[in-house]
Motif scaffolding. Structure first.
Motif, PDB file in Angstrom:
ATOM      1  N   TYR A 144      -2.708   0.175  -3.987  1.00  0.00           N
ATOM      2  CA  TYR A 144      -1.633  -0.796  -3.790  1.00  0.00           C
ATOM      3  C   TYR A 144      -0.817  -0.961  -5.065  1.00  0.00           C
ATOM      4  O   TYR A 144      -1.362  -0.920  -6.161  1.00  0.00           O
ATOM      5  CB  TYR A 144      -2.215  -2.154  -3.407  1.00  0.00           C
ATOM      6  CG  TYR A 144      -2.501  -2.314  -1.931  1.00  0.00           C
ATOM      7  CD1 TYR A 144      -1.647  -3.063  -1.119  1.00  0.00           C
ATOM      8  CD2 TYR A 144      -3.628  -1.749  -1.356  1.00  0.00           C
ATOM      9  CE1 TYR A 144      -1.910  -3.221   0.233  1.00  0.00           C
ATOM     10  CE2 TYR A 144      -3.896  -1.901  -0.014  1.00  0.00           C
ATOM     11  CZ  TYR A 144      -3.039  -2.644   0.783  1.00  0.00           C
ATOM     12  OH  TYR A 144      -3.296  -2.803   2.111  1.00  0.00           O
TER      13      TYR A 144
ATOM     14  N   HIS B  77      -7.626   0.753   2.205  1.00  0.00           N
ATOM     15  CA  HIS B  77      -7.349   1.405   0.930  1.00  0.00           C
ATOM     16  C   HIS B  77      -7.635   0.447  -0.223  1.00  0.00           C
ATOM     17  O   HIS B  77      -7.623  -0.761  -0.036  1.00  0.00           O
ATOM     18  CB  HIS B  77      -5.899   1.877   0.886  1.00  0.00           C
ATOM     19  CG  HIS B  77      -5.605   2.916   1.915  1.00  0.00           C
ATOM     20  ND1 HIS B  77      -4.578   2.790   2.827  1.00  0.00           N
ATOM     21  CD2 HIS B  77      -6.226   4.079   2.196  1.00  0.00           C
ATOM     22  CE1 HIS B  77      -4.574   3.845   3.617  1.00  0.00           C
ATOM     23  NE2 HIS B  77      -5.566   4.651   3.260  1.00  0.00           N
TER      24      HIS B  77
ATOM     25  N   CYS C 139      -5.998  -1.790   6.074  1.00  0.00           N
ATOM     26  CA  CYS C 139      -5.967  -0.342   6.001  1.00  0.00           C
ATOM     27  C   CYS C 139      -7.188   0.251   5.312  1.00  0.00           C
ATOM     28  O   CYS C 139      -7.472   1.425   5.454  1.00  0.00           O
ATOM     29  CB  CYS C 139      -4.707   0.112   5.303  1.00  0.00           C
ATOM     30  SG  CYS C 139      -4.646  -0.352   3.576  1.00  0.00           S
TER      31      CYS C 139
ATOM     32  N   CYS D  57      -0.250   3.604   3.378  1.00  0.00           N
ATOM     33  CA  CYS D  57       0.137   3.271   4.747  1.00  0.00           C
ATOM     34  C   CYS D  57       1.222   2.203   4.803  1.00  0.00           C
ATOM     35  O   CYS D  57       1.526   1.692   5.873  1.00  0.00           O
ATOM     36  CB  CYS D  57      -1.082   2.859   5.543  1.00  0.00           C
ATOM     37  SG  CYS D  57      -1.938   1.486   4.807  1.00  0.00           S
TER      38      CYS D  57
ATOM     39  N   CYS E 182       0.844  -1.190   0.000  1.00  0.00           N
ATOM     40  CA  CYS E 182       0.000   0.000   0.000  1.00  0.00           C
ATOM     41  C   CYS E 182       0.878   1.238   0.000  1.00  0.00           C
ATOM     42  O   CYS E 182       1.732   1.395   0.875  1.00  0.00           O
ATOM     43  CB  CYS E 182      -0.914   0.008   1.221  1.00  0.00           C
ATOM     44  SG  CYS E 182      -1.936   1.484   1.314  1.00  0.00           S
TER      45      CYS E 182
END
Ligand code: ZN
Ligand code: ZN
Length: 1016
Positions: free
Chosen positions: A943, A937, A935, A895, A892
């Motif tokens: 990613y 996302h 996370c 994060c 990612c």
């Protein structure tokens, strides 16, 4: 034996020998005993490129009048060495043309931006969203070497089918495996059922077909498995599923035949038509005697004798390989047919070359190209049983089918489709083959999503909810005949009645696996109590197929209407796009003169301004887009094209497109209704005709009375009689007596409406008629933009560049649009893409001016508002223990979380690369699953995904792009005409007068000075 000039078909070939003479010579000189041996020697000489056949196109040695010339030593040295050959075969074989034809264009001098420094070792995200290019060593070490590769649970029984065949119970709770799988299965199931319903509905087909199709599709995708990796099969499962429609019968007579079926009969009725474990010889040539020496006159008798001898020799060769069944692509001489009959060999002739190839695949037999190749003992094909079956068709004709039953299941199958008229079955066939592709892809996609640790969103939109409800009203009556509510998956059953928790889900599947046998003929079963139970819990034909398995209520999608709006408001500021890549065909059509716009048809009611018209149309489009399924994968939704957005409607280029850029019958209710009526009429009429008695053909042909010229007695000379001449001219102009009647029932009603409107002269009717004609003529040529069939492709703008290349700053491969059809043209599997274009060390930049290794190149696929870029990195050493496995993991960029490293499953390897790109572009709703706090996302947008193999790592990342709009000058240029002011005119006049007088003064002075100079 010497090389001489020989003639063949009016051409003289110098320095040749005749095949037959070479055989004679070999025998005469005692080198060999039989002609067959001589042919083998001759063929070896041709194969070894000592001899070249000049009289025939194929390089076969023939014991007949065929000419061979010696190959020159220079030509001989030209033969490719085994090394270069193998290299070519790696690069050239099955390489998609878009990689081969990649063109180099040096005229493009556009600066390639954001080429990063190779030494940048960290992942930096610039404000604009552009990423730097290299993969850091430290990062690789951390993510790839220092972590163990995730193994799938050991207790899972090994299945070649990977993830989706694992029992749900065996999946681990950790990493969210079970939850993700359940969600994926339910999403895919719902999506496929809704898509099928939509397709049936749009073709006005009875929804009783649904269960038939579901059960057939399940059986096919569970058994047939194209092996792209090892056998170099086509990646498209549709190539291996053959559908044979046989009008008449019952719908539930439709079955999957494990083997191959074709419309064909045996050559002689005395031949054996039912053979167990046949040994099948496939011949791609003819068995006949071709007399070549046509330049000589000879007596017929010896030739007849010669022919017999010749064919006896051929038949003996066939008998020697001991087949029980022979299939020949071309003709077989009558004499040879009788000889084969005597030997008890069944013969089938005039088999199409495609059919032969399919049989060759299914029965695993070699295709024999010539009679001479028989001497090499080809491998004979086999199956469990060969037999013929005669079907009675509704139009009192019969159809004889040839069955090759019991072939290896994974190689392919045939679906015997029954239960309707030819027209109806043709529609069903189209849907069936499409659904097979959908279900097959869905298996692969689920495997891939599991591999990459994706987690589907909880609330999934079911876009076709609306069409399900709509379908109910239309088809209710039909369903009643089949027992109404007792049909599983009937839309009448509210989703609430489905099992509500996981335990009942699993339970129902177990129950169902047990009941599999008894439920084979489910649709015809009476509504018993047991049946009722199944109707809510079980899969239609009792198959333990996970995709069509029932779904717990908690997983059922809720219609989320707000979602679309939310998406709409998300639109980035930079969204400026004139060309919509989703639908290239409509794009081409879109370029039309706005003056010749015929779009008034679409707007209902009195709408005056074109802006309002556009808004109405755009709203209608958005509404339909929300309800219709276009993508075969769940979770993925498409937004309306740019020209239909607020911004697009007002952009300066909008006027260059037609009022109705995108067309679909869904957007025009009148036309849609008419189409539906027409389709239903066709279904009803054709089945009615067949049901009663007559064949359709008899009805559709009309025989006109014979022409009077035929019966006229002609006594005069043609030139003498004018009436005879006229009659003859008329006769010649008329054409044949057999005329096809217009079988389209709608054509008649059109005629009727035109005559009636002519009588009444009513304006309304005239308009309606105009609409009808237009709909036929104009709309039939348009592409339906809301038809899922037209969305099975992805257009990407592909480019490749390198900062280190001699082409820099230009691209090595200038951006160009590639249209990839899913599992079709220009598509390849994800595995092949990775292995061939990322990990193969010999793969080089296609630009001929570039020597930079591919590792230093960056490749981009741009679509819509995003770009997927691929960066390569070479490691110092391969990942220990996994040199020959493709490993994958994701990281990612927001994060910095990393997913576990896993080996890419076989299914993911076989998934379409175009579908992978589509997931990256549109599958933003997927997040990441894992035990550590995920996370949240987007796994496809935020990613970076890495694939590693041996010493190579490829990184795939998505980034949004800024789209610019094309600005064009106004179609009309206005020039302001200003009348000059009187003052300035006077001023000009004054200035001019002054200048003129100055000139005169100067001349005067000069003249005066001249005078004094000369005469003084
Ligand atoms: Zn290059
Ligand atoms: Zn994250």
């Amino acid at each position: 034996m010497e090389f001489q000039d020989h003639r063949y078909w009016l051409r003289t070939h110098p320095n040749c020998i005749v095949g037959k003479e070479l055989v004679n010579w070999l025998i005469r000189n005692g080198h060999i005993a039989t002609r067959a041996q001589a042919i083998a020697i001759g063929q070896a000489m041709v194969d070894g490129r000592w001899l070249d056949c000049v009289s025939h196109h194929d390089q076969l040695f023939r014991d007949e009048y065929a000419l061979y010339r010696p190959l020159q030593s220079t030509e001989f040295s030209e033969t490719p060495s085994p090394d270069s050959d193998s290299v070519n075969s790696v690069e050239g074989h099955s390489e998609p043309s878009w990689f081969k034809d990649i063109k180099f264009d040096d005229s493009d001098t556009e600066q390639i931006a954001e080429e990063g420094d190779d030494n940048l070792a960290k992942y930096l995200i610039s404000d604009t969203g552009g990423q730097q290019l290299s993969i850091s060593d430290a990062f690789i070490k951390e993510s790839l070497f220092n972590r163990r590769v995730e193994e799938k649970s050991k207790e899972l029984p090994f299945t070649p089918l990977g993830w989706h065949h694992n029992n749900l119970e065996l999946l681990r709770e950790e990493n969210g495996e079970k939850q993700a799988m359940e969600r994926l299965l339910s999403a895919n199931h719902n999506h496929m059922m809704a898509l099928l319903q939509q397709l049936l509905h749009s073709d006005s087909l009875s929804s009783s077909w649904r269960d038939i199709i579901v059960s057939l599709v399940c059986q096919v995708v569970q058994t047939v498995r194209p092996d792209v990796k090892n056998q170099d099969d086509d990646m498209d499962i549709r190539q291996f599923v053959h559908i044979k429609k046989i009008p008449g019968g019952k719908k539930f007579d439709s079955v999957v035949v494990n083997g191959f079926v074709c419309t064909k009969n045996i050559a002689h009725k005395k031949m054996n038509s039912c053979i167990k474990n046949p040994k099948i010889l496939l011949l791609k040539c003819s068995i006949e005697y071709l007399y070549r020496e046509e330049t000589k006159f000879t007596c017929i008798d010896p030739i007849v004798l010669q022919e017999r001898e010749f064919l006896k020799n051929y038949v003996q060769r066939i008998v020697d390989v001991r087949p029980t069944l022979v299939l020949v692509e071309k003709t077989v001489s009558r004499i040879a047919q009788d000889m084969l009959l005597e030997h008890g060999i069944t013969l089938v002739i005039n088999v199409k070359s495609q059919v032969l190839e399919r049989i060759s695949r299914m029965t695993q037999g070699d295709l024999v190209m010539s009679m001479d190749q028989l001497l090499t003992k080809p491998h004979l094909g086999t199956c469990h049983k060969f037999y013929m079956q005669i079907f009675q068709l509704p139009n009192e004709q019969t159809k004889t089918l040839m069955f090759f039953e019991g072939c290896p299941q994974h190689l392919g199958c045939t679906i015997k489709l029954r239960g309707g008229s030819d027209y109806e079955l043709a529609r069903v066939k189209e849907i069936l083959i499409f659904m097979i592709c959908v279900a097959y892809h869905s298996q692969l996609e689920i495997s891939f999503l599991m591999d990459e640790f994706a987690m589907p969103p909880t609330l999934m939109q079911n876009p076709s909810f609306h069409s399900l409800i709509e379908g109910r009203g239309h088809e209710g009556a039909v369903q009643e005949q089949y027992g109404g509510g007792s049909i599983p998956w009937d839309p009448d059953i509210p989703p609430e009645s489905l099992p509500c928790d996981d335990s009942s889900l699993l339970e129902s599947r177990i129950v169902f696996e047990k009941g599999e046998q008894e439920n084979k003929n489910l649709p015809q079963a009476v509504a018993s109590v047991k049946h009722q139970e199944h109707s809510t819990t079980a899969c239609p034909a009792g198959l333990p197929c996970a995709f069509f398995a029932p779904v717990p209520e908690s997983l059922l999608p809720l219609p989320v209407d707000d979602q679309q709006d939310a998406l709409g408001s998300e639109l980035p500021e930079s969204l400026q796009q004139t060309v919509v890549l989703q639908d290239p065909k409509s794009q081409i059509r879109a370029f039309r003169d706005p003056l010749q716009d015929d779009t008034g048809l679409y707007v209902t009611g009195e709408v005056t301004s074109s802006e309002d018209k556009r808004k109405t149309y755009s709203l209608a489009f958005k509404q339909e887009l929300k309800d219709v399924i276009l993508c075969i994968s769940p979770v993925i939704t498409f937004r309306e094209p740019f020209l239909l957005t607020e911004k697009g409607m007002r952009c300066s280029t909008r006027d260059y497109f037609a009022e109705q850029v995108y067309w679909s019958p869904l957007l025009n209710k009148e036309f849609k209704e008419m189409e539906n009526r027409r389709k239903k009429q066709l279904l009803r009429d054709l089945s009615g005709l067949q049901g009663m008695n007559g064949s359709i053909q008899a009805k559709s042909i009309q025989v006109l009375p014979s022409h009077e010229l035929v019966s006229t007695r002609i006594a005069e000379h043609l030139g003498d009689s004018q009436s005879l001449g006229r009659m003859l001219a008329d006769y010649r102009a008329r054409g044949g007596r057999i005329q096809p009647k217009n079988s389209d029932p709608f054509a008649h009603s059109k005629d009727a409406s035109s005559t009636s409107s002519g009588k009444s002269g009513s304006k309304n009717e005239g308009d309606e008629e105009r609409g009808l004609i237009l709909s036929d003529a104009v709309w039939s040529t348009k592409v339906d933009c809301l038809n899922p069939i037209n969305h099975q492709r992805l257009c990407v703008l592909f480019s490749s560049s390198s900062a280190q290349s001699s082409n820099a700053p230009s691209a090595c491969v200038s951006p160009w649009i590639v249209t990839m059809e899913f599992y079709g043209k220009n598509d390849l599997t994800l595995g092949i893409f990775l292995e061939r274009y990322c990990f193969r060390p010999s793969y080089q930049c296609p630009s001929m001016f570039c020597d930079t290794p591919m590792v230093h190149h960056i490749r981009r696929f741009v679509h819509g508002q995003g770009c997927v870029q691929i960066i390569l990195k070479e490691l110092d050493s391969p990942v220990p223990g996994y040199q020959h496995t493709i490993l994958t993991y994701s990281w990612c960029r927001i994060c910095k979380q990393v997913t576990p490293v896993v080996a890419l499953s076989n299914e993911s390897w076989s998934m379409s690369f175009a579908k992978y790109l589509e997931l990256r572009f549109y599958g933003h709703q997927y997040t990441r699953r894992a035990n550590a706090e995920p996370c949240g996302h987007s796994i496809h947008h935020d990613y970076h995904q890495y694939f590693s193999y041996n010493q190579m790592v490829a990184s795939f990342s998505y980034s949004p792009i800024r789209l610019l709009e094309v600005c064009v000058p106004l179609p009309k240029i206005f020039i302001k005409r200003q009348a000059p002011l009187k003052v300035s005119l006077l001023q000009d006049l004054k200035d001019f007068f002054q200048k003129v007088s100055q000139v005169y003064v100067a001349i005067d002075e000069r003249l005066a000075s001249l005078k004094t100079d000369t005469f003084s």
